[in-house]
Write an enzyme that holds these catalytic residues in place. Structure first.
Site, PDB file in Angstrom:
ATOM      1  N   LYS A  24      38.737  41.370  48.785  1.00 31.03           N
ATOM      2  CA  LYS A  24      38.814  40.340  47.239  1.00 31.03           C
ATOM      3  C   LYS A  24      39.425  39.397  47.731  1.00 31.03           C
ATOM      4  O   LYS A  24      40.316  37.916  47.408  1.00 31.03           O
ATOM      5  CB  LYS A  24      39.663  41.147  45.823  1.00 31.03           C
ATOM      6  CG  LYS A  24      38.410  42.833  45.217  1.00 31.03           C
ATOM      7  CD  LYS A  24      39.279  43.142  44.217  1.00 31.03           C
ATOM      8  CE  LYS A  24      40.470  43.874  45.070  1.00 31.03           C
ATOM      9  NZ  LYS A  24      40.514  44.807  45.943  1.00 31.03           N
ATOM     10  N   ARG A  99      44.733  47.242  37.662  1.00 31.98           N
ATOM     11  CA  ARG A  99      43.656  47.995  37.973  1.00 31.98           C
ATOM     12  C   ARG A  99      43.870  49.680  36.901  1.00 31.98           C
ATOM     13  O   ARG A  99      43.243  50.875  37.747  1.00 31.98           O
ATOM     14  CB  ARG A  99      44.394  48.319  38.610  1.00 31.98           C
ATOM     15  CG  ARG A  99      44.279  48.401  40.391  1.00 31.98           C
ATOM     16  CD  ARG A  99      45.382  48.569  41.280  1.00 31.98           C
ATOM     17  NE  ARG A  99      45.351  48.263  42.241  1.00 31.98           N
ATOM     18  CZ  ARG A  99      45.336  47.246  43.635  1.00 31.98           C
ATOM     19  NH1 ARG A  99      45.653  46.355  43.364  1.00 31.98           N
ATOM     20  NH2 ARG A  99      45.164  47.909  45.398  1.00 31.98           N
ATOM     21  N   ARG A 138      41.042  46.183  58.966  1.00 30.14           N
ATOM     22  CA  ARG A 138      42.048  44.911  58.624  1.00 30.14           C
ATOM     23  C   ARG A 138      43.397  44.828  59.458  1.00 30.14           C
ATOM     24  O   ARG A 138      43.822  45.732  59.799  1.00 30.14           O
ATOM     25  CB  ARG A 138      42.913  45.548  57.595  1.00 30.14           C
ATOM     26  CG  ARG A 138      43.012  44.014  56.490  1.00 30.14           C
ATOM     27  CD  ARG A 138      43.276  44.427  55.105  1.00 30.14           C
ATOM     28  NE  ARG A 138      43.484  45.357  54.404  1.00 30.14           N
ATOM     29  CZ  ARG A 138      43.266  45.277  53.174  1.00 30.14           C
ATOM     30  NH1 ARG A 138      42.530  44.754  52.703  1.00 30.14           N
ATOM     31  NH2 ARG A 138      43.834  46.522  52.644  1.00 30.14           N
ATOM     32  N   ARG A 171      48.406  47.152  57.918  1.00 30.95           N
ATOM     33  CA  ARG A 171      49.215  47.430  56.765  1.00 30.95           C
ATOM     34  C   ARG A 171      48.933  49.277  56.820  1.00 30.95           C
ATOM     35  O   ARG A 171      48.676  49.912  57.323  1.00 30.95           O
ATOM     36  CB  ARG A 171      48.770  47.531  55.134  1.00 30.95           C
ATOM     37  CG  ARG A 171      48.343  46.107  54.386  1.00 30.95           C
ATOM     38  CD  ARG A 171      47.592  46.137  53.359  1.00 30.95           C
ATOM     39  NE  ARG A 171      47.188  46.837  52.698  1.00 30.95           N
ATOM     40  CZ  ARG A 171      46.769  46.611  51.361  1.00 30.95           C
ATOM     41  NH1 ARG A 171      46.370  45.105  51.189  1.00 30.95           N
ATOM     42  NH2 ARG A 171      46.836  47.438  50.595  1.00 30.95           N
ATOM     43  N   ARG A 182      43.500  56.319  48.183  1.00 31.21           N
ATOM     44  CA  ARG A 182      43.119  54.678  47.202  1.00 31.21           C
ATOM     45  C   ARG A 182      41.831  54.710  47.049  1.00 31.21           C
ATOM     46  O   ARG A 182      41.964  54.448  45.362  1.00 31.21           O
ATOM     47  CB  ARG A 182      43.355  53.563  48.517  1.00 31.21           C
ATOM     48  CG  ARG A 182      44.985  53.344  48.824  1.00 31.21           C
ATOM     49  CD  ARG A 182      44.777  52.499  50.187  1.00 31.21           C
ATOM     50  NE  ARG A 182      45.012  51.422  49.900  1.00 31.21           N
ATOM     51  CZ  ARG A 182      44.444  50.806  50.386  1.00 31.21           C
ATOM     52  NH1 ARG A 182      44.289  50.845  52.068  1.00 31.21           N
ATOM     53  NH2 ARG A 182      43.918  49.455  50.857  1.00 31.21           N
TER      54      ARG A 182
HETATM   55  P1  ADP Z   1      40.422  43.845  49.578  1.00 28.96           P
HETATM   56  O1  ADP Z   1      41.497  42.527  49.431  1.00 28.96           O
HETATM   57  O2  ADP Z   1      39.371  44.229  48.648  1.00 28.96           O
HETATM   58  O3  ADP Z   1      41.506  44.822  49.689  1.00 28.96           O
HETATM   59  P2  ADP Z   1      39.961  42.218  52.137  1.00 28.96           P
HETATM   60  O4  ADP Z   1      39.767  41.069  51.181  1.00 28.96           O
HETATM   61  O5  ADP Z   1      41.895  42.185  52.256  1.00 28.96           O
HETATM   62  O6  ADP Z   1      39.969  43.469  51.015  1.00 28.96           O
HETATM   63  O7  ADP Z   1      39.336  42.551  52.806  1.00 28.96           O
HETATM   64  C1  ADP Z   1      39.420  44.206  53.967  1.00 28.96           C
HETATM   65  C2  ADP Z   1      38.878  43.705  54.905  1.00 28.96           C
HETATM   66  O8  ADP Z   1      37.499  43.566  55.037  1.00 28.96           O
HETATM   67  C3  ADP Z   1      39.538  41.993  55.761  1.00 28.96           C
HETATM   68  O9  ADP Z   1      39.004  43.235  57.726  1.00 28.96           O
HETATM   69  C4  ADP Z   1      38.732  41.327  55.841  1.00 28.96           C
HETATM   70  O10 ADP Z   1      38.912  40.745  56.725  1.00 28.96           O
HETATM   71  C5  ADP Z   1      37.140  42.366  56.165  1.00 28.96           C
HETATM   72  N1  ADP Z   1      36.062  41.471  55.053  1.00 28.96           N
HETATM   73  C6  ADP Z   1      36.473  40.799  53.992  1.00 28.96           C
HETATM   74  N2  ADP Z   1      35.127  40.199  53.648  1.00 28.96           N
HETATM   75  C7  ADP Z   1      34.520  40.547  54.292  1.00 28.96           C
HETATM   76  C8  ADP Z   1      33.117  41.114  54.315  1.00 28.96           C
HETATM   77  N3  ADP Z   1      32.164  40.267  53.303  1.00 28.96           N
HETATM   78  N4  ADP Z   1      32.035  40.643  56.041  1.00 28.96           N
HETATM   79  C9  ADP Z   1      32.198  41.474  56.852  1.00 28.96           C
HETATM   80  N5  ADP Z   1      33.986  41.772  56.302  1.00 28.96           N
HETATM   81  C10 ADP Z   1      34.952  41.342  55.706  1.00 28.96           C
HETATM   82  P1  AMP Z   2      46.208  46.466  46.789  1.00 31.72           P
HETATM   83  O1  AMP Z   2      46.701  44.859  48.697  1.00 31.72           O
HETATM   84  O2  AMP Z   2      45.910  45.275  46.039  1.00 31.72           O
HETATM   85  O3  AMP Z   2      45.754  47.093  48.021  1.00 31.72           O
HETATM   86  O4  AMP Z   2      47.556  47.095  46.676  1.00 31.72           O
HETATM   87  C1  AMP Z   2      48.274  47.578  47.532  1.00 31.72           C
HETATM   88  C2  AMP Z   2      48.913  48.780  46.938  1.00 31.72           C
HETATM   89  O5  AMP Z   2      49.856  48.012  45.965  1.00 31.72           O
HETATM   90  C3  AMP Z   2      48.219  49.603  45.999  1.00 31.72           C
HETATM   91  O6  AMP Z   2      47.947  50.532  46.390  1.00 31.72           O
HETATM   92  C4  AMP Z   2      49.670  49.936  44.594  1.00 31.72           C
HETATM   93  O7  AMP Z   2      50.174  51.145  45.288  1.00 31.72           O
HETATM   94  C5  AMP Z   2      50.007  48.630  44.797  1.00 31.72           C
HETATM   95  N1  AMP Z   2      49.454  47.726  43.552  1.00 31.72           N
HETATM   96  C6  AMP Z   2      48.992  46.883  43.751  1.00 31.72           C
HETATM   97  N2  AMP Z   2      47.725  45.492  42.584  1.00 31.72           N
HETATM   98  C7  AMP Z   2      48.794  46.829  41.559  1.00 31.72           C
HETATM   99  C8  AMP Z   2      48.325  46.949  39.915  1.00 31.72           C
HETATM  100  N3  AMP Z   2      47.208  45.965  39.376  1.00 31.72           N
HETATM  101  N4  AMP Z   2      48.649  48.430  39.476  1.00 31.72           N
HETATM  102  C9  AMP Z   2      49.387  49.014  40.172  1.00 31.72           C
HETATM  103  N5  AMP Z   2      49.421  49.207  41.297  1.00 31.72           N
HETATM  104  C10 AMP Z   2      49.244  48.237  41.738  1.00 31.72           C
END
Ligand code: ADP
Ligand code: AMP
Length: 229
Positions: A24, A99, A138, A171, A182
């Site tokens: 995302k 969420r 990541r 992270r 999660r």
């Molecule tokens: P989210 O925001 O949904 O948690 P991220 O955008 O941070 O996910 O992506 C999670 C990990 O997957 C990152 O290391 C990113 O580089 C990788 N990633 C994102 N999209 C793809 C894809 N289409 N194919 C392979 N790896 C991806």
């Molecule tokens: P994310 O970067 O989206 O993976 O979010 C990291 C962490 O932030 C999550 O695991 C939650 O602890 C908190 N968080 C982010 N967005 C929300 C939301 N919409 N509602 C509640 N907690 C959130």
């Protein structure tokens, strides 16, 4: 003509819905840039509060470390304040919000008061083993937040951001134990929103397991089909 297009776009709110690691954030940064709209990641906002040591950050930090959700009233207060800033006037992409059902319902009411129609909701679908690989690999630039993957999307110089040379960090919640929690939280509290938006909004299912560039193309196709250009 351009003004008409701008006005049409101003009526659109886009929500990226899907589990942690679905891509995302990666897609939201690209799509928001291409469409010149704001990218609102509640996770990024919380991490910023944590790194600045604000009161909100101090409350959110232990909750995030456990992989749980920050209470709705805190998230809603933060996002509502953010939506009032000028960069949201032409539309926005919500990443990681809503969420929970109360967050979604409150957001629906907020969108009505802001003059938006129903949000365009894109559900990112990826299998669990890919999610685990994506999350454990990541890395994020500590300066600009650009997202990398150690194997699949590495930076040119190991450990350094291509854009600003910032250090790439892992992270704290991207460890296998917290990822498991999660994903369980997602299944229990967030996945029901898929059904909610199927009945209350406009929901598109997206195969987000494909490579990044083809996922971007698929997202753009959905948004273009919604008069979002
Ligand atoms: P989210 O925001 O949904 O948690 P991220 O955008 O941070 O996910 O992506 C999670 C990990 O997957 C990152 O290391 C990113 O580089 C990788 N990633 C994102 N999209 C793809 C894809 N289409 N194919 C392979 N790896 C991806
Ligand atoms: P994310 O970067 O989206 O993976 O979010 C990291 C962490 O932030 C999550 O695991 C939650 O602890 C908190 N968080 C982010 N967005 C929300 C939301 N919409 N509602 C509640 N907690 C959130």
């Amino acid at each position: 003509m351009d003004e008409a297009r701008g006005n049409a776009r101003a009526r659109h709110a886009v929500i990226f819905l899907g589990p942690p690691g679905a891509g995302k954030g990666t897609q939201a940064k690209e799509v928001a840039h291409r469409q010149a709209v704001a990218h609102l990641s509640t996770g990024d906002m919380f991490r910023e509060h944590v790194s600045q040591g604000t009161e909100l950050g101090l409350r959110a930090k232990p909750i995030m470390a456990r992989g749980e959700l920050v209470p709705d009233e805190i998230v809603l207060g933060m996002i509502e304040e953010r939506l009032m800033r000028p960069d949201c006037a032409s539309g926005f992409v919500l990443d990681g919000f809503p969420r929970t059902l109360p967050q979604a319902e409150q957001m629906d009411r907020k969108l009505v008061t802001l003059g938006y129609g129903k949000p365009v909701v894109i559900h990112f679908v990826v299998d669990r083993s890919s999610l685990l690989r994506r999350l454990t690999g990541r890395r994020m630039c500590a300066v600009c937040g650009r997202i990398y993957h150690i194997y699949d999307r590495p930076s040119r110089m190991p450990g350094l951001c291509d854009d600003d040379g910032g250090a790439l960090m892992q992270r704290q919640d991207d460890t296998e134990a917290v990822i498991k929690d999660r994903l369980a939280v997602y299944d229990r509290q967030t996945e029901p929103l898929v059904e909610y938006y199927r009945t209350h909004g406009k929901l598109w299912e997206l195969d987000a397991g494909a490579e990044v560039e083809s996922v971007t193309k698929a997202v753009m196709k959905i948004l273009d089909g919604n008069g979002n250009r």
